[in-house]
Design a protein around this motif. Structure first.
Motif, PDB file in Angstrom:
ATOM      1  N   MET A 150       0.941  -1.131  -0.003  1.00 52.01           N
ATOM      2  CA  MET A 150      -0.012  -0.230  -0.017  1.00 52.01           C
ATOM      3  C   MET A 150       0.826   1.291  -0.034  1.00 52.01           C
ATOM      4  SD  MET A 150      -3.279  -0.714   2.343  1.00 52.01           S
ATOM      5  CE  MET A 150      -3.228  -2.068   3.310  1.00 52.01           C
ATOM      6  N   ARG A 151       2.145   1.127   0.396  1.00 53.00           N
ATOM      7  CA  ARG A 151       3.118   2.240   0.533  1.00 53.00           C
ATOM      8  C   ARG A 151       3.201   2.926  -0.900  1.00 53.00           C
ATOM      9  NH1 ARG A 151       7.768  -0.415   3.777  1.00 53.00           N
ATOM     10  NH2 ARG A 151       6.359  -1.475   5.243  1.00 53.00           N
ATOM     11  N   ASN A 152       3.056   2.337  -1.943  1.00 54.26           N
ATOM     12  CA  ASN A 152       3.446   2.712  -3.220  1.00 54.26           C
ATOM     13  C   ASN A 152       2.163   3.406  -3.949  1.00 54.26           C
ATOM     14  OD1 ASN A 152       6.069   1.859  -2.977  1.00 54.26           O
ATOM     15  ND2 ASN A 152       5.604  -0.101  -3.673  1.00 54.26           N
ATOM     16  N   ASN A 153       0.845   2.917  -3.282  1.00 52.58           N
ATOM     17  CA  ASN A 153      -0.211   3.576  -4.153  1.00 52.58           C
ATOM     18  C   ASN A 153      -0.504   4.926  -3.664  1.00 52.58           C
ATOM     19  OD1 ASN A 153      -3.065   3.873  -4.737  1.00 52.58           O
ATOM     20  ND2 ASN A 153      -3.486   1.981  -4.407  1.00 52.58           N
ATOM     21  N   GLY A 154      -0.276   6.022  -4.605  1.00 51.11           N
ATOM     22  CA  GLY A 154      -0.512   7.531  -4.492  1.00 51.11           C
ATOM     23  C   GLY A 154      -1.847   7.962  -4.076  1.00 51.11           C
ATOM     24  N   ILE A 155      -2.842   7.220  -4.389  1.00 56.48           N
ATOM     25  CA  ILE A 155      -4.249   7.650  -4.011  1.00 56.48           C
ATOM     26  C   ILE A 155      -4.593   7.196  -2.636  1.00 56.48           C
ATOM     27  CG2 ILE A 155      -6.695   7.081  -4.552  1.00 56.48           C
ATOM     28  CD1 ILE A 155      -5.824   6.418  -7.470  1.00 56.48           C
ATOM     29  N   LEU A 156      -4.188   5.967  -2.273  1.00 57.73           N
ATOM     30  CA  LEU A 156      -4.164   5.807  -0.667  1.00 57.73           C
ATOM     31  C   LEU A 156      -3.439   6.659   0.262  1.00 57.73           C
ATOM     32  CD1 LEU A 156      -4.047   1.796  -0.756  1.00 57.73           C
ATOM     33  CD2 LEU A 156      -6.123   3.279  -0.465  1.00 57.73           C
ATOM     34  N   ARG A 157      -1.998   7.044  -0.289  1.00 57.58           N
ATOM     35  CA  ARG A 157      -1.398   7.790   0.477  1.00 57.58           C
ATOM     36  C   ARG A 157      -2.131   9.249   0.796  1.00 57.58           C
ATOM     37  NH1 ARG A 157       4.113   6.217   1.249  1.00 57.58           N
ATOM     38  NH2 ARG A 157       4.651   8.435   1.153  1.00 57.58           N
ATOM     39  N   VAL A 158      -2.482  10.008  -0.328  1.00 56.23           N
ATOM     40  CA  VAL A 158      -3.215  11.137  -0.262  1.00 56.23           C
ATOM     41  C   VAL A 158      -4.563  11.027   0.467  1.00 56.23           C
ATOM     42  CG1 VAL A 158      -4.574  12.769  -1.651  1.00 56.23           C
ATOM     43  CG2 VAL A 158      -2.159  12.185  -2.380  1.00 56.23           C
ATOM     44  N   VAL A 159      -5.290  10.093   0.323  1.00 54.84           N
ATOM     45  CA  VAL A 159      -6.652   9.943   1.115  1.00 54.84           C
ATOM     46  C   VAL A 159      -6.185   9.685   2.638  1.00 54.84           C
ATOM     47  CG1 VAL A 159      -8.593   8.381   1.446  1.00 54.84           C
ATOM     48  CG2 VAL A 159      -7.838   9.129  -0.786  1.00 54.84           C
ATOM     49  N   ALA A 160      -5.380   8.672   2.773  1.00 52.01           N
ATOM     50  CA  ALA A 160      -4.625   8.812   4.308  1.00 52.01           C
ATOM     51  C   ALA A 160      -4.286   9.931   5.127  1.00 52.01           C
ATOM     52  CB  ALA A 160      -3.915   7.462   4.241  1.00 52.01           C
ATOM     53  N   ARG A 161      -3.746  10.804   4.042  1.00 49.50           N
ATOM     54  CA  ARG A 161      -2.960  12.060   4.683  1.00 49.50           C
ATOM     55  C   ARG A 161      -4.193  12.866   5.073  1.00 49.50           C
ATOM     56  NH1 ARG A 161       2.242  14.280   1.982  1.00 49.50           N
ATOM     57  NH2 ARG A 161       2.794  12.205   2.625  1.00 49.50           N
ATOM     58  N   PHE A 162      -5.327  12.955   4.127  1.00 45.43           N
ATOM     59  CA  PHE A 162      -6.420  13.884   4.442  1.00 45.43           C
ATOM     60  C   PHE A 162      -7.186  12.992   5.640  1.00 45.43           C
ATOM     61  CE2 PHE A 162     -10.985  14.746   3.580  1.00 45.43           C
ATOM     62  CZ  PHE A 162     -11.023  16.084   3.764  1.00 45.43           C
ATOM     63  N   LEU A 163      -7.605  11.929   5.496  1.00 42.63           N
ATOM     64  CA  LEU A 163      -8.453  11.051   6.789  1.00 42.63           C
ATOM     65  C   LEU A 163      -7.725  11.026   7.972  1.00 42.63           C
ATOM     66  CD1 LEU A 163     -10.168   8.355   4.793  1.00 42.63           C
ATOM     67  CD2 LEU A 163     -11.152  10.320   5.633  1.00 42.63           C
ATOM     68  N   ILE A 164      -6.616  10.845   8.054  1.00 39.62           N
ATOM     69  CA  ILE A 164      -6.158  10.423   9.431  1.00 39.62           C
ATOM     70  C   ILE A 164      -6.049  11.554  10.485  1.00 39.62           C
ATOM     71  CG2 ILE A 164      -4.145   9.947  10.788  1.00 39.62           C
ATOM     72  CD1 ILE A 164      -3.125   8.038   8.406  1.00 39.62           C
ATOM     73  N   PRO A 165      -5.884  12.916  10.116  1.00 41.64           N
ATOM     74  CA  PRO A 165      -6.112  13.951  10.978  1.00 41.64           C
ATOM     75  C   PRO A 165      -7.653  14.150  11.456  1.00 41.64           C
ATOM     76  CG  PRO A 165      -4.769  14.728   9.323  1.00 41.64           C
ATOM     77  CD  PRO A 165      -5.348  13.207   8.986  1.00 41.64           C
ATOM     78  N   LEU A 166      -8.364  14.139  10.342  1.00 42.93           N
ATOM     79  CA  LEU A 166      -9.844  13.967  10.790  1.00 42.93           C
ATOM     80  C   LEU A 166     -10.402  12.829  11.592  1.00 42.93           C
ATOM     81  CD1 LEU A 166     -11.458  15.073   7.143  1.00 42.93           C
ATOM     82  CD2 LEU A 166     -10.833  16.438   8.992  1.00 42.93           C
ATOM     83  N   ILE A 167      -9.867  11.677  11.573  1.00 44.98           N
ATOM     84  CA  ILE A 167     -10.225  10.670  12.381  1.00 44.98           C
ATOM     85  C   ILE A 167      -9.744  11.146  14.050  1.00 44.98           C
ATOM     86  CG2 ILE A 167      -9.820   8.182  13.066  1.00 44.98           C
ATOM     87  CD1 ILE A 167      -9.568   7.896  10.044  1.00 44.98           C
ATOM     88  N   MET A 168      -8.659  11.510  14.032  1.00 43.16           N
ATOM     89  CA  MET A 168      -8.054  11.801  15.103  1.00 43.16           C
ATOM     90  C   MET A 168      -8.717  13.212  15.784  1.00 43.16           C
ATOM     91  SD  MET A 168      -3.787  11.633  14.747  1.00 43.16           S
ATOM     92  CE  MET A 168      -3.154  10.225  14.699  1.00 43.16           C
ATOM     93  N   LEU A 169      -9.213  13.942  15.139  1.00 44.36           N
ATOM     94  CA  LEU A 169     -10.178  15.140  15.459  1.00 44.36           C
ATOM     95  C   LEU A 169     -11.294  14.423  16.004  1.00 44.36           C
ATOM     96  CD1 LEU A 169     -10.161  18.228  15.870  1.00 44.36           C
ATOM     97  CD2 LEU A 169     -11.176  18.189  13.624  1.00 44.36           C
ATOM     98  N   PHE A 170     -12.078  13.662  15.381  1.00 43.11           N
ATOM     99  CA  PHE A 170     -13.376  12.773  15.911  1.00 43.11           C
ATOM    100  C   PHE A 170     -13.056  12.180  16.949  1.00 43.11           C
ATOM    101  CE2 PHE A 170     -16.446   9.566  15.061  1.00 43.11           C
ATOM    102  CZ  PHE A 170     -17.521  10.436  15.348  1.00 43.11           C
ATOM    103  N   ALA A 171     -12.188  11.700  17.113  1.00 44.64           N
ATOM    104  CA  ALA A 171     -11.704  11.027  18.371  1.00 44.64           C
ATOM    105  C   ALA A 171     -11.694  11.917  19.608  1.00 44.64           C
ATOM    106  CB  ALA A 171     -10.218  10.123  18.338  1.00 44.64           C
ATOM    107  N   LEU A 172     -10.955  13.145  19.390  1.00 48.22           N
ATOM    108  CA  LEU A 172     -11.157  13.980  20.469  1.00 48.22           C
ATOM    109  C   LEU A 172     -12.370  14.647  20.539  1.00 48.22           C
ATOM    110  CD1 LEU A 172      -7.843  16.252  19.530  1.00 48.22           C
ATOM    111  CD2 LEU A 172      -8.193  14.572  21.528  1.00 48.22           C
TER     112      LEU A 172
END
Length: 147
Positions: free
Chosen positions: A1-23
């Motif tokens: 999955m490290r080489n998939n650019g789409i997954l990396r971009v989506v993860a870079r966008f989603l991870i902070p939102l998921i953490m904000l939702f956790a807070l």
């Protein structure tokens, strides 16, 4: 999955939102469904998504395994400290009223603090479970290659 650019971009966008939702879940849990356990699992899910996309080594660079053990202990200590403080101040275990002069503020402070301890503990235990399973799988694969 490290080489998939789409997954990396989506993860870079989603991870902070998921953490904000956790807070949000963590600090809104006393007023609505949610709290420490749910927030801890959601936060751990964000870290696990990071580990799946960027690799476990990168995830352990962000939060090292040793830090997870320390945070797990800190979460339990926060929970126990609030409970014991109630006993020391003349109440029962996890009785928040003796903590502050105003019972309503004491209740809010106690619940938020206990839920914070629970959230920290649940997040780190979940991340440790994931880490141990991935490491065990890597060790198993290494043994198979050696044979």
């Amino acid at each position: 999955m490290r080489n998939n650019g789409i997954l990396r971009v989506v993860a870079r966008f989603l991870i902070p939102l998921i953490m904000l939702f956790a807070l949000y879940i963590q600090f809104h849990g006393e007023y609505s469904p949610g709290g420490g356990f749910q927030a801890g699992v959601v936060f751990a899910a964000a870290w696990i998504l990071f580990a799946l996309i960027y690799g476990l080594d990168s995830a352990l660079d962000v939060i090292p395994e040793r830090a997870m053990y320390v945070l797990m202990l800190v979460g339990v200590l926060i929970y126990c400290a609030v409970g014991i403080a109630g006993v020391v101040l003349g109440g029962h275990f996890l009785d928040y009223r003796p903590l502050l002069d105003n019972p309503q503020y004491a209740q809010q402070f106690g619940i938020v603090t206990v839920e914070l301890g629970i959230g920290i503990t649940v997040a780190t235990v979940t991340m440790l479970f994931f880490t141990m399973f991935v490491q065990r799988k890597a060790d198993s694969d290494a043994l198979e290659e050696h044979d």
